[in-house]
Write a protein that holds these residues in place. Sequence first.
Motif, PDB file in Angstrom:
ATOM      1  N   MET A 240       0.893  -1.066  -0.001  1.00  0.00           N
ATOM      2  CA  MET A 240      -0.030  -0.067   0.172  1.00  0.00           C
ATOM      3  C   MET A 240       0.719   1.226  -0.049  1.00  0.00           C
ATOM      4  N   GLN A 241       2.047   1.408   0.800  1.00  0.00           N
ATOM      5  CA  GLN A 241       2.797   2.559   0.871  1.00  0.00           C
ATOM      6  C   GLN A 241       3.479   2.679  -0.631  1.00  0.00           C
ATOM      7  N   GLN A 242       3.891   1.487  -1.138  1.00  0.00           N
ATOM      8  CA  GLN A 242       4.637   1.751  -2.150  1.00  0.00           C
ATOM      9  C   GLN A 242       3.696   2.269  -3.543  1.00  0.00           C
ATOM     10  N   LEU A 243       2.504   1.911  -3.526  1.00  0.00           N
ATOM     11  CA  LEU A 243       1.541   2.365  -4.522  1.00  0.00           C
ATOM     12  C   LEU A 243       1.193   3.859  -4.360  1.00  0.00           C
ATOM     13  N   ILE A 244       0.967   4.189  -3.130  1.00  0.00           N
ATOM     14  CA  ILE A 244       0.746   5.737  -2.925  1.00  0.00           C
ATOM     15  C   ILE A 244       2.157   6.481  -3.201  1.00  0.00           C
ATOM     16  N   ALA A 245       3.323   5.904  -2.869  1.00  0.00           N
ATOM     17  CA  ALA A 245       4.464   6.717  -3.243  1.00  0.00           C
ATOM     18  C   ALA A 245       4.522   6.647  -4.661  1.00  0.00           C
ATOM     19  N   ASP A 246       4.489   5.797  -5.418  1.00  0.00           N
ATOM     20  CA  ASP A 246       4.551   5.659  -6.803  1.00  0.00           C
ATOM     21  C   ASP A 246       3.419   6.682  -7.266  1.00  0.00           C
ATOM     22  N   VAL A 247       2.214   6.629  -7.190  1.00  0.00           N
ATOM     23  CA  VAL A 247       1.241   7.578  -7.668  1.00  0.00           C
ATOM     24  C   VAL A 247       1.306   9.048  -7.267  1.00  0.00           C
ATOM     25  N   GLU A 248       1.999   9.250  -6.052  1.00  0.00           N
ATOM     26  CA  GLU A 248       2.478  10.582  -5.750  1.00  0.00           C
ATOM     27  C   GLU A 248       3.355  11.034  -6.594  1.00  0.00           C
ATOM     28  N   TRP A 249       4.708  10.223  -6.818  1.00  0.00           N
ATOM     29  CA  TRP A 249       5.664  10.628  -7.560  1.00  0.00           C
ATOM     30  C   TRP A 249       5.257  11.077  -8.969  1.00  0.00           C
TER      31      TRP A 249
ATOM     32  N   LYS B 217      -5.077  12.684  -9.095  1.00  0.00           N
ATOM     33  CA  LYS B 217      -4.476  13.536  -7.866  1.00  0.00           C
ATOM     34  C   LYS B 217      -5.808  13.388  -7.109  1.00  0.00           C
ATOM     35  N   ARG B 218      -6.901  13.051  -7.470  1.00  0.00           N
ATOM     36  CA  ARG B 218      -8.191  12.761  -6.763  1.00  0.00           C
ATOM     37  C   ARG B 218      -8.139  11.317  -6.312  1.00  0.00           C
ATOM     38  N   ARG B 219      -7.641  10.340  -7.089  1.00  0.00           N
ATOM     39  CA  ARG B 219      -7.661   9.193  -6.731  1.00  0.00           C
ATOM     40  C   ARG B 219      -6.683   8.837  -5.382  1.00  0.00           C
ATOM     41  N   LEU B 220      -5.512   9.653  -5.571  1.00  0.00           N
ATOM     42  CA  LEU B 220      -4.332   9.782  -4.371  1.00  0.00           C
ATOM     43  C   LEU B 220      -4.936  10.127  -3.451  1.00  0.00           C
ATOM     44  N   ALA B 221      -5.698  11.302  -3.557  1.00  0.00           N
ATOM     45  CA  ALA B 221      -6.355  11.904  -2.158  1.00  0.00           C
ATOM     46  C   ALA B 221      -7.291  10.863  -1.266  1.00  0.00           C
ATOM     47  N   TYR B 222      -7.968  10.287  -2.112  1.00  0.00           N
ATOM     48  CA  TYR B 222      -9.077   9.061  -1.820  1.00  0.00           C
ATOM     49  C   TYR B 222      -8.190   7.889  -0.915  1.00  0.00           C
ATOM     50  N   LEU B 223      -6.966   7.426  -1.880  1.00  0.00           N
ATOM     51  CA  LEU B 223      -6.136   6.323  -1.138  1.00  0.00           C
ATOM     52  C   LEU B 223      -5.678   6.894   0.196  1.00  0.00           C
ATOM     53  N   LYS B 224      -5.124   8.362   0.182  1.00  0.00           N
ATOM     54  CA  LYS B 224      -4.363   8.418   1.525  1.00  0.00           C
ATOM     55  C   LYS B 224      -5.502   8.457   2.472  1.00  0.00           C
ATOM     56  N   LYS B 225      -6.778   8.748   2.324  1.00  0.00           N
ATOM     57  CA  LYS B 225      -7.786   9.155   3.219  1.00  0.00           C
ATOM     58  C   LYS B 225      -8.315   7.668   3.643  1.00  0.00           C
ATOM     59  N   ASN B 226      -8.534   6.770   2.569  1.00  0.00           N
ATOM     60  CA  ASN B 226      -9.221   5.544   3.103  1.00  0.00           C
ATOM     61  C   ASN B 226      -8.464   4.047   2.861  1.00  0.00           C
ATOM     62  N   GLY B 227      -7.287   4.318   2.376  1.00  0.00           N
ATOM     63  CA  GLY B 227      -6.416   3.275   2.268  1.00  0.00           C
ATOM     64  C   GLY B 227      -6.716   2.301   1.092  1.00  0.00           C
ATOM     65  N   VAL B 228      -6.110   1.259   1.132  1.00  0.00           N
ATOM     66  CA  VAL B 228      -6.384   0.047  -0.042  1.00  0.00           C
ATOM     67  C   VAL B 228      -6.695  -0.980   0.714  1.00  0.00           C
ATOM     68  N   GLN B 229      -7.433  -1.965   0.076  1.00  0.00           N
ATOM     69  CA  GLN B 229      -7.732  -3.047   0.583  1.00  0.00           C
ATOM     70  C   GLN B 229      -7.439  -4.103  -0.662  1.00  0.00           C
ATOM     71  N   VAL B 230      -6.500  -4.801  -0.266  1.00  0.00           N
ATOM     72  CA  VAL B 230      -6.047  -5.924  -1.240  1.00  0.00           C
ATOM     73  C   VAL B 230      -6.981  -7.109  -1.501  1.00  0.00           C
ATOM     74  N   TYR B 231      -7.403  -7.426  -2.453  1.00  0.00           N
ATOM     75  CA  TYR B 231      -8.246  -8.818  -2.322  1.00  0.00           C
ATOM     76  C   TYR B 231      -7.910 -10.023  -3.321  1.00  0.00           C
ATOM     77  N   GLY B 232      -6.850  -9.503  -4.254  1.00  0.00           N
ATOM     78  CA  GLY B 232      -6.446 -10.615  -5.122  1.00  0.00           C
ATOM     79  C   GLY B 232      -5.254 -10.150  -5.696  1.00  0.00           C
TER      80      GLY B 232
END
Length: 72
Positions: A1-10, A24-39
């Motif tokens: 999750m941290q790497q995904l956010i860092a990559d999108v931010e970069w 940028k809107r997606r990034l704000a959502y991810l920072k607020k709500n996090g990521v749920q990996v399901y597969g």
Amino acid sequence: MQQLIADVEWMTNNIKYNGVDDDKRRLAYLKKNGVQVYGATVTGPVRELEKLKEEQEFWEFRLGRIEVWNWS
């Protein structure tokens, strides 16, 4: 999750591309709500993939399309 956010931010800060504002809107959502990996889709040699069966985090495996390689 941290790497995904860092990559999108970069990417949104360093590259000009069509859709950067959406990302940028997606990034704000991810920072607020996090990521749920399901597969995940994993590719690689069969013996390496078999090692994943030993990990507790993974519990269901399905074999998809295969390609036979001519190694010679």
